[in-house]
Design a protein around this motif. Structure first.
Motif, mmCIF file in Angstrom:
data_model
loop_
_atom_site.group_PDB
_atom_site.id
_atom_site.type_symbol
_atom_site.label_atom_id
_atom_site.label_comp_id
_atom_site.label_asym_id
_atom_site.label_seq_id
_atom_site.Cartn_x
_atom_site.Cartn_y
_atom_site.Cartn_z
ATOM 1 N N ILE A 567 0.866 -1.183 0.000
ATOM 2 C CA ILE A 567 0.000 0.000 0.000
ATOM 3 C C ILE A 567 0.896 1.224 0.000
ATOM 4 C CG2 ILE A 567 -1.725 1.307 1.309
ATOM 5 C CD1 ILE A 567 -2.824 -1.279 2.372
ATOM 6 N N SER A 568 0.658 2.123 -0.941
ATOM 7 C CA SER A 568 1.482 3.324 -1.055
ATOM 8 C C SER A 568 1.139 4.317 0.053
ATOM 9 C CB SER A 568 1.259 3.979 -2.418
ATOM 10 O OG SER A 568 -0.064 4.489 -2.506
ATOM 11 N N GLU A 569 1.920 5.392 0.117
ATOM 12 C CA GLU A 569 1.702 6.396 1.152
ATOM 13 C C GLU A 569 0.346 7.075 1.021
ATOM 14 O OE1 GLU A 569 4.880 9.154 1.233
ATOM 15 O OE2 GLU A 569 6.390 7.701 1.908
ATOM 16 N N ASN A 570 -0.191 7.156 -0.190
ATOM 17 C CA ASN A 570 -1.501 7.788 -0.377
ATOM 18 C C ASN A 570 -2.648 6.782 -0.351
ATOM 19 O OD1 ASN A 570 -1.027 6.536 -2.782
ATOM 20 N ND2 ASN A 570 -1.355 8.351 -4.071
ATOM 21 N N GLY A 571 -2.364 5.542 0.094
ATOM 22 C CA GLY A 571 -3.421 4.573 0.329
ATOM 23 C C GLY A 571 -3.786 3.694 -0.842
ATOM 24 N N VAL A 572 -3.041 3.723 -1.925
ATOM 25 C CA VAL A 572 -3.363 2.908 -3.098
ATOM 26 C C VAL A 572 -2.696 1.541 -2.976
ATOM 27 C CG1 VAL A 572 -3.162 2.707 -5.602
ATOM 28 C CG2 VAL A 572 -3.642 4.928 -4.559
ATOM 29 N N LEU A 573 -3.475 0.497 -3.208
ATOM 30 C CA LEU A 573 -2.972 -0.870 -3.102
ATOM 31 C C LEU A 573 -2.484 -1.346 -4.463
ATOM 32 C CD1 LEU A 573 -4.568 -3.773 -1.134
ATOM 33 C CD2 LEU A 573 -3.854 -4.139 -3.482
ATOM 34 N N ILE A 582 -0.706 -8.132 3.060
ATOM 35 C CA ILE A 582 -0.917 -6.710 3.365
ATOM 36 C C ILE A 582 -1.822 -6.564 4.585
ATOM 37 C CG2 ILE A 582 -1.698 -4.499 2.441
ATOM 38 C CD1 ILE A 582 -1.387 -5.685 -0.350
ATOM 39 N N GLU A 583 -1.417 -5.713 5.510
ATOM 40 C CA GLU A 583 -2.250 -5.402 6.664
ATOM 41 C C GLU A 583 -3.167 -4.230 6.337
ATOM 42 O OE1 GLU A 583 0.680 -4.667 9.646
ATOM 43 O OE2 GLU A 583 0.806 -6.781 10.243
ATOM 44 N N ILE A 584 -4.389 -4.289 6.845
ATOM 45 C CA ILE A 584 -5.374 -3.233 6.567
ATOM 46 C C ILE A 584 -4.882 -1.917 7.145
ATOM 47 C CG2 ILE A 584 -7.733 -2.440 7.006
ATOM 48 C CD1 ILE A 584 -8.604 -5.336 7.167
ATOM 49 N N ALA A 585 -4.949 -0.876 6.339
ATOM 50 C CA ALA A 585 -4.561 0.468 6.758
ATOM 51 C C ALA A 585 -5.755 1.404 6.605
ATOM 52 C CB ALA A 585 -3.386 0.982 5.926
ATOM 53 N N ASP A 586 -5.891 2.323 7.543
ATOM 54 C CA ASP A 586 -7.017 3.256 7.514
ATOM 55 C C ASP A 586 -7.066 4.040 6.212
ATOM 56 O OD1 ASP A 586 -9.159 4.915 9.017
ATOM 57 O OD2 ASP A 586 -7.704 6.432 8.415
ATOM 58 N N ASP A 592 -8.999 4.086 -1.111
ATOM 59 C CA ASP A 592 -8.932 3.115 -2.191
ATOM 60 C C ASP A 592 -10.108 2.140 -2.163
ATOM 61 O OD1 ASP A 592 -8.168 1.458 -4.238
ATOM 62 O OD2 ASP A 592 -6.172 1.018 -3.468
ATOM 63 N N ALA A 593 -10.310 1.484 -1.030
ATOM 64 C CA ALA A 593 -11.315 0.423 -0.965
ATOM 65 C C ALA A 593 -12.734 0.958 -0.863
ATOM 66 C CB ALA A 593 -11.015 -0.498 0.218
ATOM 67 N N PHE A 594 -12.963 1.935 0.024
ATOM 68 C CA PHE A 594 -14.317 2.454 0.257
ATOM 69 C C PHE A 594 -14.277 3.978 0.319
ATOM 70 C CE2 PHE A 594 -13.720 -1.645 2.305
ATOM 71 C CZ PHE A 594 -14.680 -2.406 1.644
ATOM 72 N N PRO A 595 -13.940 4.604 -0.822
ATOM 73 C CA PRO A 595 -13.791 6.063 -0.819
ATOM 74 C C PRO A 595 -15.131 6.761 -0.614
ATOM 75 C CG PRO A 595 -13.707 5.239 -3.054
ATOM 76 C CD PRO A 595 -13.727 4.033 -2.161
ATOM 77 N N ARG A 596 -15.058 8.005 -0.154
ATOM 78 C CA ARG A 596 -16.267 8.787 0.037
ATOM 79 C C ARG A 596 -16.882 9.123 -1.312
ATOM 80 N NH1 ARG A 596 -11.726 11.741 0.816
ATOM 81 N NH2 ARG A 596 -11.544 13.861 -0.017
ATOM 82 N N GLN A 602 -10.685 2.465 -6.564
ATOM 83 C CA GLN A 602 -9.805 1.541 -7.272
ATOM 84 C C GLN A 602 -10.018 0.158 -6.670
ATOM 85 O OE1 GLN A 602 -5.775 2.944 -7.675
ATOM 86 N NE2 GLN A 602 -6.403 5.062 -7.376
ATOM 87 N N GLN A 603 -10.918 -0.588 -7.264
ATOM 88 C CA GLN A 603 -11.342 -1.852 -6.693
ATOM 89 C C GLN A 603 -10.337 -2.960 -6.975
ATOM 90 O OE1 GLN A 603 -15.211 -2.521 -8.342
ATOM 91 N NE2 GLN A 603 -16.204 -1.127 -6.904
#
Length: 696
Positions: A567-573, A582-586, A592-596, A602-603
């Motif tokens: 996972i990159s610094e901006n949250g992209v997997l 990969i550990e889940i990151a906030d 990435d996973a559940f954006p507002r 990016q599914q």
């Protein structure tokens, strides 16, 4: 009379003074400074009353229907027995929740008053049996009281040592958190304290301790005891109440030392003056609680409500944990008093039941399930009227907001794990982890479904729960968001949020503005989004599995397979089959996973979706229905945001200023009419296509 061992020796006034108090009186050769005003610089100190006067005061208390232990404690502690007899003839009334207090106002010798050992200010330092900590006796039980007119609060302990351990813990916290000793030494206790009669009963058969205790004012009395050189809770809780001659010697040792004695250094004079200032406290002594006719409140609840008005939303607030715990205690006590829960359920929810005992009694043993059980009970719609009333009883709010209910439920849910942290060293990694999770967990409890869905902790395995949640999700494909059954998904989320917040996989939204592009959604909003997607449900399941195994939750795809990559610094997997799990990151969850809404998602790789040209009218209808549900979620969230916005008090700002919403209400009513028409139409079509039969 109580005798729990040999009398405590009254130490010499100078040698018994704690070092940190001695320092406030200056150096030995310091020149005399201007003396601050205090009551006992302006009027003479009262003398020690004769025992005959004390006995007459005791008899007057008994004749006014005070319990024997109360009568003797009050007569021994009052500075002027004649004033006590006069006050008893004309007590005053104070309206409180459920009835009134009858009280008098008199001066008491401070050594004859003990701090309330169950002080809410020290809640954060308590260790509950549910934590599983080795050797933890847990907090004292109470105070409780009988129904009807009564003068007595009751606290239950396992033993005298149990009482002293809790009292020392509370005293240490108060002296470090609320340092008043220097001020009391200089000016005395300026404001009256509220005193009640509290009996402490011991399960090991020791006689009860019959005490005058400060319902309000424990910090002042604790600091005054320190100024007087009284060290150790045993002295004021057992030794002095057990022997009035010991109490009288201590009082007299202060009275005979005149700060104006010729030849004293400034430091010696100040020390004597400080002890005199700390010797007497003005007290409102609550003689009894008188409930109104058909009142649902007892004495203990009335005291809790009174203290809540002062310290939850009042002018002298407790710490956050203390305020939330006061609300939680009020709720769990009210639920039991109204027979909404059994005594076993009360003890389990209150953290008073050890894990192995809980399992034997049929309650969940896992920490995540215990916390979820508390949420499911305290936020259940059927109990909401009792919960709301109990929260209002200890706050100044006109109504209990959803936020307040969630905070109270979360505090009770966290009680076992928070006490576990309290038992660990301050630098222990587990303690730091638990301390960090608490604010996030409390905000995650604002998930609206916890208070609206028909759910409970069922005891199903995580696998069974996931299967049921996926069935729920699949059956809701053609229904608006929020409609249909959410029981399994809500239970899954309640279990998972414990591990997601503890391991830092889910964090709170940024403070303040957080920047123009910051995700302002609370953790409850992210959980809500996860509950609407297959991958989200599988992530919740994996969080439970990994959390119970003692590791940080890992990322899985929508088929439940563990994902490798980074996972990159901006949250992209980024996927990498040869990479690490990969550990889940906030940030990944949010970005990435559940954006507002409005952010591109990016599914994970999924089967191809139909293009707009391939979308049938039925598919478009399902999409529009879902969008309406999402819009309603957003509207509800904005209304909740309005209710949570305050001006520093507990009352929402919108309730103070009002809001002219006639135009909005008209538009909502028009939409409601159309939605209701479509709903009734759907029911008619369903009945036509599936007519009832005699066997139905």
């Amino acid at each position: 009379m109580i005798n729990h061992g040999p009398d405590t020796e009254v130490l010499d006034a100078e040698s018994s003074m704690p070092e940190d108090i001695v320092d406030v009186f200056g150096e030995e050769d310091e020149a005399p400074a201007q003396i601050a005003w205090s009551r006992w610089n302006s009027e003479p100190m009262p003398g020690l009353p004769k025992m005959a006067a004390v006995r007459r005061a005791y008899e007057a208390c008994v004749s006014h229907d005070l319990p024997d232990g109360f009568a003797w404690a009050l007569a021994s502690a009052v500075t002027d027995p004649a004033s006590l007899r006069a006050a008893l003839s004309s007590p005053r009334d104070m309206p409180v929740v459920g009835g009134k207090f009858e009280f008098i106002e008199v001066d008491l010798w401070t050594p004859g008053v003990t701090p309330m050992v169950t002080n809410h200010r020290a809640f954060a330092e308590r260790v509950y049996p549910a934590s599983g900590s080795a050797g933890a006796l847990g907090p004292l039980r109470g105070p409780t009281s009988e129904d009807g007119v009564t003068s007595t609060l009751r606290t239950d302990a396992r033993s005298v040592s149990h009482v002293l351990a809790e009292a020392e813990r509370a005293g240490t916290f108060i002296l470090s958190d609320n340092k008043l000793a220097a001020s009391i030494a200089e000016r005395g206790i300026m404001m009256p304290v509220d005193v009640v009669y509290n009996e402490i009963h011991h399960e090991d058969g020791q006689p009860p301790a019959c005490l005058l205790a400060t319902a309000e004012g424990s910090s002042r009395v604790t600091n005054a005891h320190q100024v007087l050189g009284i060290e150790g809770a045993r002295t004021v809780m057992y030794d002095l109440p057990a022997d009035e001659s010991n109490l009288r010697r201590l009082i007299n040792s202060v009275l005979v030392e005149d700060p104006a004695e010729p030849g004293l250094t400034a430091r010696m004079a100040n020390k004597r003056r400080g002890k005199r200032n700390a010797l007497i406290v003005r007290a409102r002594v609550i003689l009894r609680f008188v409930p109104t006719q058909a009142s649902a409140y007892d004495f203990a609840q009335a005291v809790g409500g009174y203290l809540g008005m002062l310290h939850v939303d009042g002018p002298r607030p407790w710490p956050t944990t203390g305020k939330n715990e006061a609300m939680a205690e009020s709720v769990v006590r009210a639920l039991r008093h109204q027979d909404a829960i059994t005594q076993q359920e009360h003890d389990y929810m209150a953290g008073l039941m050890e894990p192995q005992v809980a399992v034997r009694n049929g309650f969940p043993g896992d920490q995540d399930a215990q916390a979820a059980y508390v949420l499911a009970t305290m936020l259940h719609p059927r109990l909401m009227s009792i919960v709301s009333r109990a929260i209002r009883d200890v706050t100044a709010a006109a109504k209990a907001s959803p936020q307040a209910k969630a905070e109270a439920a979360a505090e009770l849910a966290l009680r076992p794990i928070r006490s576990l942290a309290t038992s660990l060293p301050a630098d222990d990694p587990t303690r730091r982890e638990i301390d960090t999770m608490q604010a996030v967990y409390r905000r995650a409890c604002r998930l609206r479904l916890y208070a609206t869905a028909d759910w409970k902790v069922t005891g199903r395995t995580p696998e069974e729960l996931l299967d049921a949640a996926l069935v729920e999700l699949n059956s809701s494909v053609n229904t608006p968001t929020g409609a249909g059954d959410y029981s399994a998904r809500t239970e899954l989320a309640a279990l998972a949020q414990f591990h997601l917040t503890r391991r830092g996989s889910l964090r709170r939204e940024p403070f303040g503005s957080g920047g123009t592009n910051a995700d302002k959604r609370g953790p409850h909003d992210v959980l809500r989004a996860m509950m609407e997607e297959t991958q989200g449900l599988r992530l919740l399941y994996q969080a439970i599995i990994d959390g119970r195994a003692g590791r940080k939750p890992r990322v899985v795809d929508e088929n439940g397979r563990l994902v490798r990559g980074r996972i990159s610094e901006n949250g992209v997997l980024t996927l990498d089959v040869d990479g690490d799990e990969i550990e889940i990151a906030d940030q990944w969850l949010r970005e990435d996973a559940f954006p507002r809404p409005g952010r591109n998602q990016q599914q994970m790789p999924t089967p191809p979706q139909p293009s707009s040209d391939e979308e049938t009218p039925a598919m478009a209808l399902a999409r529009y229905k879902k969008n309406v549900g999402l819009a309603l979620d957003a509207l509800e969230q904005q209304v909740e945001n309005l209710e949570e916005l305050t001006d520093g008090s507990a009352t929402p700002l919108v309730e103070i200023q009002g809001w002219a919403t006639a135009g909005l209400v008209k538009r909502i009513d028009e939409l409601r009419t159309r939605l209701s028409f479509w709903d009734s139409l759907a029911h008619r079509i369903a009945r036509r296509e599936h007519p009832a039969t005699e066997t139905d």
